[in-house]
Design an enzyme around this catalytic site. Structure first.
Site, PDB file in Angstrom:
ATOM      1  N   ARG A 241       0.863  -1.186   0.000  1.00 28.34           N
ATOM      2  CA  ARG A 241       0.000   0.000   0.000  1.00 28.34           C
ATOM      3  C   ARG A 241       0.899   1.236   0.000  1.00 28.34           C
ATOM      4  O   ARG A 241       1.938   1.251   0.675  1.00 28.34           O
ATOM      5  CB  ARG A 241      -0.890   0.035   1.240  1.00 28.34           C
ATOM      6  CG  ARG A 241      -2.128  -0.829   1.139  1.00 28.34           C
ATOM      7  CD  ARG A 241      -3.140  -0.293   0.122  1.00 28.34           C
ATOM      8  NE  ARG A 241      -4.336  -1.108   0.050  1.00 28.34           N
ATOM      9  CZ  ARG A 241      -4.512  -2.166  -0.750  1.00 28.34           C
ATOM     10  NH1 ARG A 241      -3.560  -2.541  -1.584  1.00 28.34           N
ATOM     11  NH2 ARG A 241      -5.647  -2.837  -0.728  1.00 28.34           N
ATOM     12  N   GLU A 270      -2.763   7.940  -3.849  1.00 31.51           N
ATOM     13  CA  GLU A 270      -3.413   7.323  -5.001  1.00 31.51           C
ATOM     14  C   GLU A 270      -4.836   7.849  -5.215  1.00 31.51           C
ATOM     15  O   GLU A 270      -5.560   7.972  -4.224  1.00 31.51           O
ATOM     16  CB  GLU A 270      -3.469   5.812  -4.720  1.00 31.51           C
ATOM     17  CG  GLU A 270      -3.317   4.987  -5.939  1.00 31.51           C
ATOM     18  CD  GLU A 270      -3.055   3.534  -5.561  1.00 31.51           C
ATOM     19  OE1 GLU A 270      -2.113   3.273  -4.805  1.00 31.51           O
ATOM     20  OE2 GLU A 270      -3.817   2.705  -6.040  1.00 31.51           O
ATOM     21  N   HIS A 294      -1.144   0.247  -9.845  1.00 29.45           N
ATOM     22  CA  HIS A 294      -1.814  -0.650  -8.899  1.00 29.45           C
ATOM     23  C   HIS A 294      -2.426  -1.864  -9.616  1.00 29.45           C
ATOM     24  O   HIS A 294      -3.638  -2.097  -9.555  1.00 29.45           O
ATOM     25  CB  HIS A 294      -2.896   0.111  -8.108  1.00 29.45           C
ATOM     26  CG  HIS A 294      -3.215  -0.522  -6.788  1.00 29.45           C
ATOM     27  ND1 HIS A 294      -3.632   0.192  -5.696  1.00 29.45           N
ATOM     28  CD2 HIS A 294      -3.179  -1.828  -6.385  1.00 29.45           C
ATOM     29  CE1 HIS A 294      -3.849  -0.636  -4.675  1.00 29.45           C
ATOM     30  NE2 HIS A 294      -3.583  -1.866  -5.075  1.00 29.45           N
TER      31      HIS A 294
HETATM   32  C1  GLV Z   1      -5.025  -4.928  -3.943  1.00 27.83           C
HETATM   33  O1  GLV Z   1      -4.284  -4.015  -3.730  1.00 27.83           O
HETATM   34  C2  GLV Z   1      -5.621  -5.697  -2.908  1.00 27.83           C
HETATM   35  O2  GLV Z   1      -5.497  -5.337  -1.721  1.00 27.83           O
HETATM   36  O3  GLV Z   1      -6.252  -6.716  -3.225  1.00 27.83           O
END
Ligand code: GLV
Length: 330
Positions: A241, A270, A294
Protein backbone atom coordinates in the site's frame (compact mmCIF):
# COMPACT_ATOMS: atom_id res chain seq x y z
CA UNK A 1 -36.67 -16.96 1.70
CA UNK A 2 -36.21 -13.23 2.31
CA UNK A 3 -35.32 -11.19 -0.73
CA UNK A 4 -31.83 -9.81 -0.26
CA UNK A 5 -30.48 -6.77 -2.05
CA UNK A 6 -26.82 -6.47 -2.94
CA UNK A 7 -25.12 -3.36 -4.29
CA UNK A 8 -21.81 -3.62 -6.15
CA UNK A 9 -19.96 -0.32 -6.49
CA UNK A 10 -18.36 -1.04 -9.87
CA UNK A 11 -18.32 -3.63 -12.62
CA UNK A 12 -16.35 -6.73 -11.56
CA UNK A 13 -15.89 -10.17 -13.21
CA UNK A 14 -19.23 -11.95 -13.53
CA UNK A 15 -18.36 -15.18 -11.70
CA UNK A 16 -19.17 -13.75 -8.27
CA UNK A 17 -22.27 -11.92 -9.48
CA UNK A 18 -23.60 -15.14 -11.01
CA UNK A 19 -23.12 -16.90 -7.68
CA UNK A 20 -25.06 -14.19 -5.88
CA UNK A 21 -27.88 -14.26 -8.42
CA UNK A 22 -28.10 -18.07 -8.12
CA UNK A 23 -29.00 -17.52 -4.47
CA UNK A 24 -31.98 -15.51 -5.64
CA UNK A 25 -30.45 -12.22 -4.49
CA UNK A 26 -31.20 -9.00 -6.31
CA UNK A 27 -27.85 -7.67 -7.48
CA UNK A 28 -27.40 -4.11 -8.63
CA UNK A 29 -24.07 -3.09 -10.13
CA UNK A 30 -23.30 0.63 -10.32
CA UNK A 31 -23.99 1.80 -13.86
CA UNK A 32 -21.00 4.18 -13.66
CA UNK A 33 -17.63 2.68 -14.48
CA UNK A 34 -15.86 4.96 -12.00
CA UNK A 35 -15.46 5.52 -8.29
CA UNK A 36 -18.77 6.71 -6.86
CA UNK A 37 -19.01 9.98 -4.97
CA UNK A 38 -19.92 9.74 -1.32
CA UNK A 39 -23.42 11.09 -1.94
CA UNK A 40 -24.00 8.57 -4.74
CA UNK A 41 -22.91 5.75 -2.48
CA UNK A 42 -25.02 7.02 0.42
CA UNK A 43 -28.09 6.85 -1.81
CA UNK A 44 -27.33 3.30 -2.94
CA UNK A 45 -26.95 2.08 0.64
CA UNK A 46 -30.65 2.42 1.37
CA UNK A 47 -32.38 -0.94 1.68
CA UNK A 48 -29.36 -3.12 0.88
CA UNK A 49 -28.34 -6.21 2.84
CA UNK A 50 -24.80 -6.41 1.55
CA UNK A 51 -22.33 -4.03 -0.05
CA UNK A 52 -19.64 -5.34 -2.37
CA UNK A 53 -17.12 -2.52 -2.58
CA UNK A 54 -13.63 -1.84 -3.86
CA UNK A 55 -10.44 -0.55 -2.30
CA UNK A 56 -11.16 2.80 -3.95
CA UNK A 57 -14.38 3.21 -1.93
CA UNK A 58 -13.90 4.94 1.41
CA UNK A 59 -16.32 3.27 3.81
CA UNK A 60 -16.95 5.14 7.06
CA UNK A 61 -19.61 5.05 9.77
CA UNK A 62 -21.89 7.40 7.83
CA UNK A 63 -21.96 5.05 4.85
CA UNK A 64 -22.61 2.12 7.18
CA UNK A 65 -25.47 3.95 8.91
CA UNK A 66 -27.06 4.68 5.54
CA UNK A 67 -27.42 0.90 5.11
CA UNK A 68 -29.04 0.44 8.51
CA UNK A 69 -31.01 -1.52 9.62
CA UNK A 70 -30.70 -4.18 6.88
CA UNK A 71 -26.99 -4.04 6.09
CA UNK A 72 -25.13 -7.13 7.37
CA UNK A 73 -21.84 -7.19 5.51
CA UNK A 74 -19.39 -5.05 3.62
CA UNK A 75 -17.42 -7.35 1.36
CA UNK A 76 -14.27 -5.67 0.09
CA UNK A 77 -13.02 -6.77 -3.32
CA UNK A 78 -9.37 -6.65 -2.19
CA UNK A 79 -6.95 -8.27 0.19
CA UNK A 80 -6.24 -4.90 1.82
CA UNK A 81 -9.02 -3.27 3.84
CA UNK A 82 -7.52 0.04 4.92
CA UNK A 83 -10.33 1.82 3.03
CA UNK A 84 -12.84 0.62 5.64
CA UNK A 85 -13.28 1.97 9.17
CA UNK A 86 -13.08 -1.33 11.05
CA UNK A 87 -13.86 0.20 14.41
CA UNK A 88 -17.04 1.78 13.04
CA UNK A 89 -18.01 -1.60 11.60
CA UNK A 90 -17.36 -3.39 14.91
CA UNK A 91 -19.44 -0.77 16.77
CA UNK A 92 -22.32 -1.50 14.38
CA UNK A 93 -21.78 -5.28 14.48
CA UNK A 94 -21.25 -5.42 10.73
CA UNK A 95 -19.17 -8.07 9.05
CA UNK A 96 -16.23 -6.88 6.97
CA UNK A 97 -14.53 -9.34 4.66
CA UNK A 98 -11.64 -9.34 2.20
CA UNK A 99 -10.53 -11.58 -0.67
CA UNK A 100 -7.34 -13.49 0.06
CA UNK A 101 -6.89 -16.63 -1.99
CA UNK A 102 -4.41 -18.80 -3.84
CA UNK A 103 -4.66 -16.92 -7.15
CA UNK A 104 -4.18 -13.43 -5.73
CA UNK A 105 -1.20 -14.57 -3.68
CA UNK A 106 0.51 -15.93 -6.77
CA UNK A 107 -0.40 -12.95 -8.98
CA UNK A 108 0.96 -10.37 -6.57
CA UNK A 109 4.09 -12.42 -5.82
CA UNK A 110 4.68 -12.90 -9.54
CA UNK A 111 4.23 -9.22 -10.27
CA UNK A 112 6.59 -8.27 -7.45
CA UNK A 113 9.29 -10.44 -9.02
CA UNK A 114 8.46 -8.93 -12.42
CA UNK A 115 9.17 -5.48 -10.99
CA UNK A 116 12.40 -6.63 -9.33
CA UNK A 117 13.69 -8.06 -12.57
CA UNK A 118 12.59 -5.04 -14.58
CA UNK A 119 14.35 -2.73 -12.13
CA UNK A 120 17.57 -4.68 -11.95
CA UNK A 121 17.81 -5.01 -15.73
CA UNK A 122 16.55 -1.49 -16.47
CA UNK A 123 13.73 -2.72 -18.68
CA UNK A 124 11.77 0.55 -18.45
CA UNK A 125 14.77 2.65 -19.43
CA UNK A 126 15.68 0.23 -22.21
CA UNK A 127 12.21 0.36 -23.65
CA UNK A 128 12.12 4.16 -23.54
CA UNK A 129 15.56 4.18 -25.21
CA UNK A 130 14.24 2.19 -28.18
CA UNK A 131 11.11 4.28 -28.49
CA UNK A 132 13.24 7.45 -28.52
CA UNK A 133 15.17 6.12 -31.57
CA UNK A 134 18.42 6.05 -29.59
CA UNK A 135 19.58 2.53 -30.41
CA UNK A 136 22.62 2.56 -32.69
CA UNK A 137 23.81 -1.02 -32.16
CA UNK A 138 25.20 -3.35 -29.50
CA UNK A 139 27.56 -1.74 -27.00
CA UNK A 140 29.53 -3.37 -24.18
CA UNK A 141 28.45 -0.71 -21.70
CA UNK A 142 24.91 -0.08 -22.87
CA UNK A 143 22.27 -0.11 -20.12
CA UNK A 144 24.15 -2.47 -17.87
CA UNK A 145 22.24 -3.44 -14.77
CA UNK A 146 22.42 -5.96 -11.94
CA UNK A 147 21.77 -9.68 -11.62
CA UNK A 148 19.35 -11.00 -9.04
CA UNK A 149 21.59 -14.06 -8.75
CA UNK A 150 23.65 -14.02 -5.57
CA UNK A 151 21.94 -10.90 -4.19
CA UNK A 152 20.12 -10.58 -0.89
CA UNK A 153 16.41 -9.94 -0.83
CA UNK A 154 14.90 -8.38 2.27
CA UNK A 155 11.25 -9.34 2.66
CA UNK A 156 9.29 -7.04 4.95
CA UNK A 157 6.12 -8.87 6.01
CA UNK A 158 6.22 -12.63 5.62
CA UNK A 159 2.58 -13.47 4.96
CA UNK A 160 1.26 -15.42 2.00
CA UNK A 161 2.52 -12.93 -0.58
CA UNK A 162 5.94 -12.36 1.01
CA UNK A 163 6.48 -16.14 1.13
CA UNK A 164 5.27 -16.45 -2.47
CA UNK A 165 7.94 -13.97 -3.52
CA UNK A 166 10.57 -16.01 -1.67
CA UNK A 167 9.41 -19.24 -3.30
CA UNK A 168 9.99 -17.75 -6.72
CA UNK A 169 13.32 -16.18 -5.90
CA UNK A 170 14.80 -19.36 -4.46
CA UNK A 171 15.37 -20.58 -7.98
CA UNK A 172 17.16 -17.33 -8.80
CA UNK A 173 19.94 -18.15 -6.34
CA UNK A 174 19.14 -15.25 -4.00
CA UNK A 175 19.84 -15.01 -0.27
CA UNK A 176 17.00 -14.28 2.13
CA UNK A 177 16.55 -12.00 5.10
CA UNK A 178 13.17 -11.00 6.45
CA UNK A 179 11.40 -8.85 8.97
CA UNK A 180 8.01 -9.74 10.38
CA UNK A 181 6.16 -9.62 13.67
CA UNK A 182 6.74 -13.31 14.25
CA UNK A 183 9.64 -15.53 13.35
CA UNK A 184 8.86 -18.38 10.98
CA UNK A 185 11.30 -21.17 11.75
CA UNK A 186 10.12 -23.41 8.89
CA UNK A 187 10.76 -20.56 6.47
CA UNK A 188 14.18 -19.91 7.99
CA UNK A 189 15.09 -23.54 7.56
CA UNK A 190 13.77 -23.96 4.04
CA UNK A 191 15.21 -20.70 2.72
CA UNK A 192 18.27 -20.46 4.94
CA UNK A 193 16.77 -17.11 5.89
CA UNK A 194 17.61 -14.78 8.78
CA UNK A 195 15.03 -12.81 10.75
CA UNK A 196 16.31 -9.26 11.27
CA UNK A 197 15.14 -5.95 12.67
CA UNK A 198 13.90 -3.58 9.97
CA UNK A 199 17.00 -1.43 10.42
CA UNK A 200 19.38 -4.38 9.98
CA UNK A 201 17.39 -5.61 6.97
CA UNK A 202 17.56 -2.19 5.30
CA UNK A 203 21.32 -2.10 5.81
CA UNK A 204 21.92 -5.55 4.34
CA UNK A 205 19.36 -6.07 1.55
CA UNK A 206 20.05 -5.50 -2.14
CA UNK A 207 16.30 -5.62 -2.79
CA UNK A 208 13.79 -4.52 -0.17
CA UNK A 209 10.26 -5.73 -0.94
CA UNK A 210 7.24 -4.72 1.14
CA UNK A 211 4.37 -7.08 1.95
CA UNK A 212 2.67 -5.64 5.01
CA UNK A 213 -0.90 -4.37 5.31
CA UNK A 214 -1.41 -0.64 5.86
CA UNK A 215 -2.10 -0.06 9.56
CA UNK A 216 -1.21 2.62 12.08
CA UNK A 217 2.00 0.69 12.77
CA UNK A 218 3.07 0.32 9.14
CA UNK A 219 2.25 3.87 8.01
CA UNK A 220 5.58 5.36 6.79
CA UNK A 221 7.40 2.17 7.74
CA UNK A 222 9.95 3.29 5.16
CA UNK A 223 10.65 6.95 5.79
CA UNK A 224 13.20 9.75 5.41
CA UNK A 225 15.20 8.48 8.34
CA UNK A 226 15.47 4.79 7.66
CA UNK A 227 15.70 4.92 3.86
CA UNK A 228 19.19 6.34 4.48
CA UNK A 229 20.18 2.96 5.92
CA UNK A 230 19.73 1.28 2.53
CA UNK A 231 22.76 0.55 0.37
CA UNK A 232 23.47 2.92 -2.52
CA UNK A 233 23.15 -0.09 -4.82
CA UNK A 234 19.83 -1.26 -3.34
CA UNK A 235 16.32 -1.25 -4.77
CA UNK A 236 12.95 -0.72 -3.08
CA UNK A 237 9.79 -2.45 -4.33
CA UNK A 238 6.30 -1.60 -3.06
CA UNK A 239 3.33 -3.69 -4.13
CA UNK A 240 1.62 -3.37 -0.72
CA UNK A 241 0.00 0.00 0.00
CA UNK A 242 1.30 3.48 -0.87
CA UNK A 243 1.39 5.05 2.60
CA UNK A 244 3.64 2.25 3.90
CA UNK A 245 6.34 4.37 2.25
CA UNK A 246 6.92 8.10 2.68
CA UNK A 247 6.88 8.96 -0.97
CA UNK A 248 8.90 12.17 -0.61
CA UNK A 249 11.67 10.12 1.01
CA UNK A 250 11.77 7.86 -2.04
CA UNK A 251 11.78 10.84 -4.38
CA UNK A 252 14.70 12.33 -2.49
CA UNK A 253 16.61 9.05 -2.23
CA UNK A 254 16.24 8.43 -5.96
CA UNK A 255 17.06 11.99 -7.01
CA UNK A 256 20.24 12.02 -4.93
CA UNK A 257 21.14 8.44 -5.93
CA UNK A 258 21.06 7.45 -2.28
CA UNK A 259 19.50 4.19 -3.50
CA UNK A 260 19.77 2.63 -6.96
CA UNK A 261 16.12 2.41 -7.86
CA UNK A 262 12.53 1.83 -6.86
CA UNK A 263 9.45 0.16 -8.28
CA UNK A 264 6.09 1.39 -7.10
CA UNK A 265 2.74 -0.17 -7.91
CA UNK A 266 0.96 1.80 -5.19
CA UNK A 267 1.11 5.47 -4.17
CA UNK A 268 0.74 7.49 -1.04
CA UNK A 269 -2.02 9.72 -2.43
CA UNK A 270 -3.41 7.32 -5.00
CA UNK A 271 -4.56 7.89 -7.69
CA UNK A 272 -2.26 10.97 -7.61
CA UNK A 273 1.33 10.00 -8.31
CA UNK A 274 2.73 12.89 -6.27
CA UNK A 275 0.94 13.96 -3.09
CA UNK A 276 2.11 17.52 -3.28
CA UNK A 277 0.97 19.17 -6.47
CA UNK A 278 4.07 21.33 -6.45
CA UNK A 279 6.05 18.16 -6.99
CA UNK A 280 3.88 17.28 -9.94
CA UNK A 281 5.74 14.94 -12.28
CA UNK A 282 8.85 14.75 -10.07
CA UNK A 283 8.74 10.97 -9.73
CA UNK A 284 7.86 10.65 -13.38
CA UNK A 285 11.01 12.57 -14.38
CA UNK A 286 13.30 10.01 -12.81
CA UNK A 287 14.85 7.21 -14.83
CA UNK A 288 15.63 4.93 -11.89
CA UNK A 289 12.00 4.23 -11.04
CA UNK A 290 9.40 1.90 -12.47
CA UNK A 291 5.81 2.95 -11.85
CA UNK A 292 2.74 0.85 -12.51
CA UNK A 293 -0.91 1.71 -11.79
CA UNK A 294 -1.81 -0.65 -8.90
CA UNK A 295 -2.03 -3.75 -11.09
CA UNK A 296 -0.22 -6.40 -9.04
CA UNK A 297 -3.37 -8.53 -8.80
CA UNK A 298 -4.68 -7.66 -12.25
CA UNK A 299 -4.99 -11.04 -13.96
CA UNK A 300 -8.17 -12.61 -15.29
CA UNK A 301 -7.94 -15.62 -12.95
CA UNK A 302 -7.27 -13.52 -9.87
CA UNK A 303 -9.94 -10.91 -10.43
CA UNK A 304 -12.42 -13.70 -11.10
CA UNK A 305 -11.35 -15.50 -7.90
CA UNK A 306 -11.76 -12.22 -5.98
CA UNK A 307 -15.32 -11.79 -7.22
CA UNK A 308 -16.21 -15.35 -6.17
CA UNK A 309 -14.54 -14.90 -2.77
CA UNK A 310 -16.43 -11.67 -2.13
CA UNK A 311 -19.69 -13.37 -3.15
CA UNK A 312 -19.04 -16.34 -0.81
CA UNK A 313 -18.46 -13.96 2.06
CA UNK A 314 -21.77 -12.24 1.36
CA UNK A 315 -23.66 -15.53 1.07
CA UNK A 316 -22.27 -16.74 4.40
CA UNK A 317 -23.17 -13.50 6.18
CA UNK A 318 -26.71 -13.51 4.77
CA UNK A 319 -27.11 -17.10 5.90
CA UNK A 320 -26.28 -15.96 9.41
CA UNK A 321 -22.76 -17.44 9.39
CA UNK A 322 -19.38 -15.80 9.90
CA UNK A 323 -17.93 -15.10 6.45
CA UNK A 324 -14.88 -17.25 5.64
CA UNK A 325 -12.73 -14.15 5.20
CA UNK A 326 -14.12 -11.99 7.99
CA UNK A 327 -11.71 -9.24 9.00
CA UNK A 328 -11.41 -8.32 12.64
CA UNK A 329 -11.23 -4.82 14.03
CA UNK A 330 -7.63 -3.90 15.14
C1 GLV B 1 -5.03 -4.93 -3.94
O1 GLV B 1 -4.28 -4.01 -3.73
C2 GLV B 1 -5.62 -5.70 -2.91
O2 GLV B 1 -5.50 -5.34 -1.72
O3 GLV B 1 -6.25 -6.72 -3.23
Amino acid sequence: MPKYNIFVTRRIPVAGLTLLKKQGYKVKVSPHDRVLTKSELLKEMKGIDALLCLLTDKIDGEIMDAGSPRLKIIANFAVGFDNIDLKAAADRKLFISNTPGPEITESVAEFTVTLMMALARRVGEAERFIRAHKYRGWEPMLLIGQDLYGKTVGIVGLGRIGSGVARRLKNFGMKFIYNSQHRNLDFEKEFNARHLSLEALLKQADFVTLHVPLTRETHYLINRKNIKLMKKTAYLINTARGPVVEEKAVLQALSTKQIAGAALDVYECEPAIDCDLKDHMELRKLDNIIMTPHIASATIATRSEMSVTAARNIIAALQGKTPPNAVKSE
